[in-house]
Design a protein around this motif. Structure first.
Motif, short mmCIF file in Angstrom:
data_model
loop_
_atom_site.label_atom_id
_atom_site.label_comp_id
_atom_site.label_asym_id
_atom_site.label_seq_id
_atom_site.Cartn_x
_atom_site.Cartn_y
_atom_site.Cartn_z
N THR A 33 0.83 -1.19 0.00
CA THR A 33 0.00 0.00 0.00
C THR A 33 0.87 1.25 0.00
N MET A 34 0.48 2.22 -0.80
CA MET A 34 1.05 3.55 -0.71
C MET A 34 -0.06 4.51 -0.31
N ALA A 35 0.29 5.48 0.48
CA ALA A 35 -0.73 6.35 1.05
C ALA A 35 -0.19 7.74 1.29
N TRP A 36 -1.12 8.67 1.42
CA TRP A 36 -0.82 10.03 1.82
C TRP A 36 -1.42 10.30 3.19
N TYR A 37 -0.62 10.85 4.08
CA TYR A 37 -1.05 11.33 5.38
C TYR A 37 -0.79 12.83 5.44
N ARG A 38 -1.42 13.48 6.39
CA ARG A 38 -1.14 14.90 6.59
C ARG A 38 -1.17 15.22 8.08
N GLN A 39 -0.45 16.27 8.43
CA GLN A 39 -0.40 16.72 9.81
C GLN A 39 -0.39 18.25 9.83
N GLY A 40 -1.47 18.82 10.33
CA GLY A 40 -1.55 20.26 10.51
C GLY A 40 -0.91 20.67 11.81
N LEU A 85 -9.61 22.97 -2.79
CA LEU A 85 -8.89 23.02 -1.52
C LEU A 85 -9.50 24.02 -0.56
N LYS A 86 -9.48 23.66 0.71
CA LYS A 86 -10.01 24.47 1.80
C LYS A 86 -8.87 24.85 2.74
N PRO A 87 -9.02 25.94 3.49
CA PRO A 87 -7.98 26.30 4.46
C PRO A 87 -7.66 25.17 5.43
N GLU A 88 -8.63 24.37 5.81
CA GLU A 88 -8.40 23.27 6.73
C GLU A 88 -7.60 22.13 6.12
N ASP A 89 -7.36 22.16 4.81
CA ASP A 89 -6.49 21.19 4.16
C ASP A 89 -5.01 21.52 4.33
N ALA A 90 -4.70 22.71 4.80
CA ALA A 90 -3.31 23.12 4.97
C ALA A 90 -2.61 22.21 5.98
N ALA A 91 -1.48 21.67 5.59
CA ALA A 91 -0.75 20.73 6.43
C ALA A 91 0.55 20.34 5.74
N VAL A 92 1.38 19.61 6.46
CA VAL A 92 2.48 18.91 5.83
C VAL A 92 1.95 17.55 5.39
N TYR A 93 2.11 17.25 4.12
CA TYR A 93 1.63 15.99 3.56
C TYR A 93 2.79 15.01 3.44
N TYR A 94 2.59 13.80 3.97
CA TYR A 94 3.62 12.78 4.01
C TYR A 94 3.22 11.58 3.16
N CYS A 95 4.15 11.08 2.39
CA CYS A 95 3.96 9.86 1.62
C CYS A 95 4.39 8.66 2.45
N ASN A 96 3.62 7.60 2.39
CA ASN A 96 3.90 6.37 3.11
C ASN A 96 3.91 5.18 2.15
N ALA A 97 4.92 4.33 2.26
CA ALA A 97 5.00 3.08 1.50
C ALA A 97 5.06 1.94 2.49
N ASP A 98 4.11 1.03 2.38
CA ASP A 98 3.93 -0.01 3.39
C ASP A 98 4.16 -1.40 2.82
N THR A 99 4.96 -2.19 3.53
CA THR A 99 5.11 -3.61 3.26
C THR A 99 4.63 -4.38 4.50
N ILE A 100 4.66 -5.72 4.43
CA ILE A 100 4.24 -6.51 5.58
C ILE A 100 5.11 -6.23 6.80
N GLY A 101 6.42 -6.07 6.57
CA GLY A 101 7.35 -5.93 7.68
C GLY A 101 7.81 -4.53 8.02
N GLU A 102 7.66 -3.59 7.10
CA GLU A 102 8.21 -2.26 7.29
C GLU A 102 7.27 -1.19 6.75
N THR A 103 7.38 0.00 7.33
CA THR A 103 6.69 1.18 6.85
C THR A 103 7.72 2.27 6.62
#
Length: 115
Positions: A33-40, A85-103
């Protein structure tokens, strides 16, 4: 050498659009899985969108209908098209790549939305 590198962040006006990219390389095992996370500021990191190796997707309720996640044929690059886009979307966006054993995480890319 593992690399997860985001690009495409920037400043956009409310109602505008932005496209983020993330390229992953050097990961020992197949990426599930690849994913996007964000943190305001002052907030918890949250899942925005995810896509599996087979192409199945899911989205946070807050971005459904506005954001689209996609993955290239080699499944080592993921994109996030962000519309309305909305003001509440403002954040640092992080990409994540997930395997069974590691993130694996990218360094993050800043998205700023002006009102």
């Amino acid at each position: 050498q593992v690399q997860v590198v985001e690009s495409g962040g920037g400043l956009v006006q409310a109602g505008g659009s932005l496209r983020l990219s993330c390229a992953a390389s050097g990961i020992r095992f197949r990426i599930n899985t690849m994913a996007w996370y964000r943190q305001g500021p002052g907030k918890q990191r949250e899942l925005v969108a995810a896509i599996t190796r087979s192409g199945s997707t899911n989205y946070a309720d807050s971005v459904k209908g506005r954001f689209t996640i996609s993955r290239d044929s080699a499944r080592d690059t993921v994109y996030l098209q962000m519309n309305s886009l909305k003001p509440e979307d403002a954040a640092v966006y992080y990409c994540n790549a997930d395997t069974i054993g590691e993130t694996y995480w990218g360094q993050g890319t800043q998205v700023t939305v002006s009102s």
